[in-house]
Design an enzyme around this catalytic site. Structure first.
Site, short mmCIF file in Angstrom:
data_model
loop_
_atom_site.label_atom_id
_atom_site.label_comp_id
_atom_site.label_asym_id
_atom_site.label_seq_id
_atom_site.Cartn_x
_atom_site.Cartn_y
_atom_site.Cartn_z
N ASN A 240 -39.26 0.63 -1.32
CA ASN A 240 -39.19 -0.46 -0.35
C ASN A 240 -37.78 -0.49 0.24
OD1 ASN A 240 -38.64 -3.05 0.70
ND2 ASN A 240 -40.48 -3.84 -0.27
N ASP B 80 -36.64 -2.55 2.69
CA ASP B 80 -36.27 -3.83 3.33
C ASP B 80 -34.81 -4.17 3.12
OD1 ASP B 80 -38.97 -4.03 3.74
OD2 ASP B 80 -39.27 -5.72 2.38
N HIS B 81 -34.32 -3.82 1.90
CA HIS B 81 -32.98 -4.27 1.51
C HIS B 81 -31.89 -3.56 2.32
CE1 HIS B 81 -35.30 -6.22 -1.57
NE2 HIS B 81 -35.87 -5.06 -1.80
N ARG C 12 -36.55 -11.37 9.14
CA ARG C 12 -35.20 -11.51 8.56
C ARG C 12 -34.59 -10.18 8.15
NH1 ARG C 12 -36.59 -14.24 2.75
NH2 ARG C 12 -37.67 -15.73 4.05
N HIS C 13 -35.41 -9.17 7.93
CA HIS C 13 -34.82 -7.85 7.62
C HIS C 13 -35.46 -6.76 8.48
CE1 HIS C 13 -38.17 -8.02 4.79
NE2 HIS C 13 -37.52 -8.78 3.93
N HIS D 164 -42.59 -5.28 -7.83
CA HIS D 164 -41.74 -6.47 -7.70
C HIS D 164 -40.87 -6.65 -8.94
CE1 HIS D 164 -40.15 -10.20 -6.20
NE2 HIS D 164 -40.77 -9.96 -5.07
N GLY D 165 -39.57 -6.59 -8.72
CA GLY D 165 -38.61 -6.80 -9.80
C GLY D 165 -38.50 -5.64 -10.78
N GLU E 90 -52.22 -4.60 -5.86
CA GLU E 90 -50.87 -4.38 -6.38
C GLU E 90 -50.58 -5.52 -7.34
OE1 GLU E 90 -47.67 -3.83 -3.53
OE2 GLU E 90 -46.17 -4.24 -5.08
N HIS F 173 -41.69 -4.51 4.59
CA HIS F 173 -42.34 -5.81 4.74
C HIS F 173 -41.86 -6.41 6.05
CE1 HIS F 173 -43.13 -10.02 2.74
NE2 HIS F 173 -43.74 -9.88 3.90
N GLU G 41 -46.25 -4.01 4.33
CA GLU G 41 -46.54 -5.29 3.67
C GLU G 41 -46.49 -6.37 4.73
OE1 GLU G 41 -43.54 -5.92 0.75
OE2 GLU G 41 -44.28 -4.37 -0.56
N ARG H 62 -41.65 -9.46 7.86
CA ARG H 62 -41.85 -10.90 7.63
C ARG H 62 -41.98 -11.61 8.96
NH1 ARG H 62 -40.45 -12.31 2.09
NH2 ARG H 62 -40.79 -14.44 2.73
N ARG I 243 -25.16 -8.34 10.05
CA ARG I 243 -24.27 -8.23 11.22
C ARG I 243 -25.06 -8.16 12.53
NH1 ARG I 243 -18.92 -6.31 9.90
NH2 ARG I 243 -18.35 -7.70 8.19
N GLY J 9 -37.94 -1.55 -4.75
CA GLY J 9 -36.94 -1.60 -3.69
C GLY J 9 -35.56 -2.01 -4.18
N HIS J 10 -35.43 -3.26 -4.58
CA HIS J 10 -34.11 -3.86 -4.79
C HIS J 10 -33.26 -3.09 -5.79
CE1 HIS J 10 -31.16 -6.99 -5.86
NE2 HIS J 10 -31.28 -7.28 -4.58
N THR K 242 -37.72 -14.19 -1.73
CA THR K 242 -38.54 -12.98 -1.74
C THR K 242 -39.97 -13.45 -1.99
OG1 THR K 242 -38.88 -10.81 -2.79
CG2 THR K 242 -38.07 -12.59 -4.21
N THR K 243 -40.93 -12.50 -2.02
CA THR K 243 -42.32 -12.91 -2.24
C THR K 243 -42.45 -13.46 -3.65
OG1 THR K 243 -42.87 -11.04 -0.83
CG2 THR K 243 -44.69 -12.11 -1.97
N1 PXP Z 1 -44.21 -5.25 -3.71
C1 PXP Z 1 -44.27 -6.32 -2.88
C2 PXP Z 1 -45.60 -6.80 -2.43
C3 PXP Z 1 -43.10 -6.96 -2.42
O1 PXP Z 1 -43.18 -8.02 -1.60
C4 PXP Z 1 -41.85 -6.42 -2.84
C5 PXP Z 1 -40.57 -7.05 -2.35
O2 PXP Z 1 -40.49 -6.97 -0.97
C6 PXP Z 1 -41.83 -5.31 -3.69
C7 PXP Z 1 -43.03 -4.76 -4.13
C8 PXP Z 1 -40.56 -4.68 -4.15
O3 PXP Z 1 -39.87 -5.57 -4.97
P1 PXP Z 1 -38.38 -5.27 -5.40
O4 PXP Z 1 -37.54 -5.22 -4.17
O5 PXP Z 1 -38.04 -6.39 -6.32
O6 PXP Z 1 -38.39 -3.92 -6.09
#
Ligand code: PXP
Length: 242
Positions: free
Chosen positions: A7, A9-10, A49-50, A190-191, A151, A43, A70, A45, A18, A212-213, A100-101
């Site tokens: 992911n 997005d970050h 925002r990103h 996620h996480g 998921e 994602h 997403e 949104r 900026r 992602g993160h 976040t979600t």
């Molecule tokens: N899956 C979904 C559906 C999400 O919304 C996200 C965060 O955007 C992720 C996975 C990835 O999560 P993380 O950035 O915490 O790894």
């Protein structure tokens, strides 16, 4: 082997701080693919925002692996997905105020729009995955909705401490087993980070992970020393000799 979808997005979050052009998520997607990831997740949104519309449009042209878009279940997003044609759409809940979600999609009491959106996307050959909390009723409702994939939201497991870790793991385990029994493809995310992903890989039937993160966070540190050295070299070269 379980597939990794990264992911990005970050990366876009840093750019949007900026409102400029760097770092460009398109470059991130190319590097993620070069490194061997099997897919790229973004994602879009509602508040942009990103990731922004331009990213989605151009990523569709450049991603060589699998594009996982997403998005919330809205008319606007479904139209955009039909135009973009990602390989996968993951439907997520969305609240503007969330960082976040935060929770999974409510499928049990879902509006008719969910079912019709899934059907419209599938008619165009797009695989549809539902991002849900790991409960049996959400799994069964997902199956009934016509989706082929789920998921599992791993956020509660990732945030759990002490005895709660095992409880959350057991919920994920039972959910994965039930989903597989119903013929659903099991994905998770996620996480997830460098400490907790190993056990998620040991769950039965997991096909794809969306992470992602933690990957982007690690990249900041693994890349920071060389980025500083590059700037020092530049300054050294550019400094007039006395
Ligand atoms: N899956 C979904 C559906 C999400 O919304 C996200 C965060 O955007 C992720 C996975 C990835 O999560 P993380 O950035 O915490 O790894």
């Amino acid at each position: 082997m379980i597939s990794l979808h990264v992911n990005i997005d970050h990366v876009a979050t840093i750019r949007q701080a900026r409102r400029g052009s760097e770092p460009d998520p398109l470059a991130a997607a190319a590097l993620v693919e070069l490194a061997g990831a099997q897919g790229v997740t973004v994602h879009l949104r509602e508040d942009r925002r990103h990731i922004i519309d331009r990213d989605v449009r151009l990523l569709r042209e450049t991603i060589q692996t699998v594009m996982n878009l997403e998005m919330a279940v809205t008319e606007e997003m479904v139209e955009l997905a039909l135009k973009t044609q990602p390989e996968v759409v993951t439907l997520v809940p969305e609240r503007r105020e969330e960082v976040t979600t935060e929770g999974g999609l409510e499928v049990v009491r879902a509006p008719e729009l969910l079912r019709t959106s899934i059907a419209r996307l599938q008619e165009q050959g797009i695989r549809v995955s539902l991002f849900i909390d790991p409960t049996i009723d959400q799994i069964e409702a997902s199956h009934a909705s016509g989706a082929t994939d789920i998921e599992l939201h791993t956020g509660s497991y990732a945030n759990a401490r002490g005895a709660a870790v095992e409880q959350e793991y057991e919920r994920l385990h039972a959910a994965a087993v039930r989903a597989h029994e119903l013929g659903l493809q099991v994905n998770a995310g996620h996480g997830l980070n460098y400490q907790n992903t190993r056990r998620i890989c040991a769950l039965p039937h997991v096909h794809e992970l969306n992470i992602g993160h933690s990957i982007i966070s690690r990249a900041v540190f693994t890349g920071l020393s060389s980025a500083v050295r590059d700037m020092l070299d530049l300054i050294r070269d550019a400094t007039p000799t006395a």
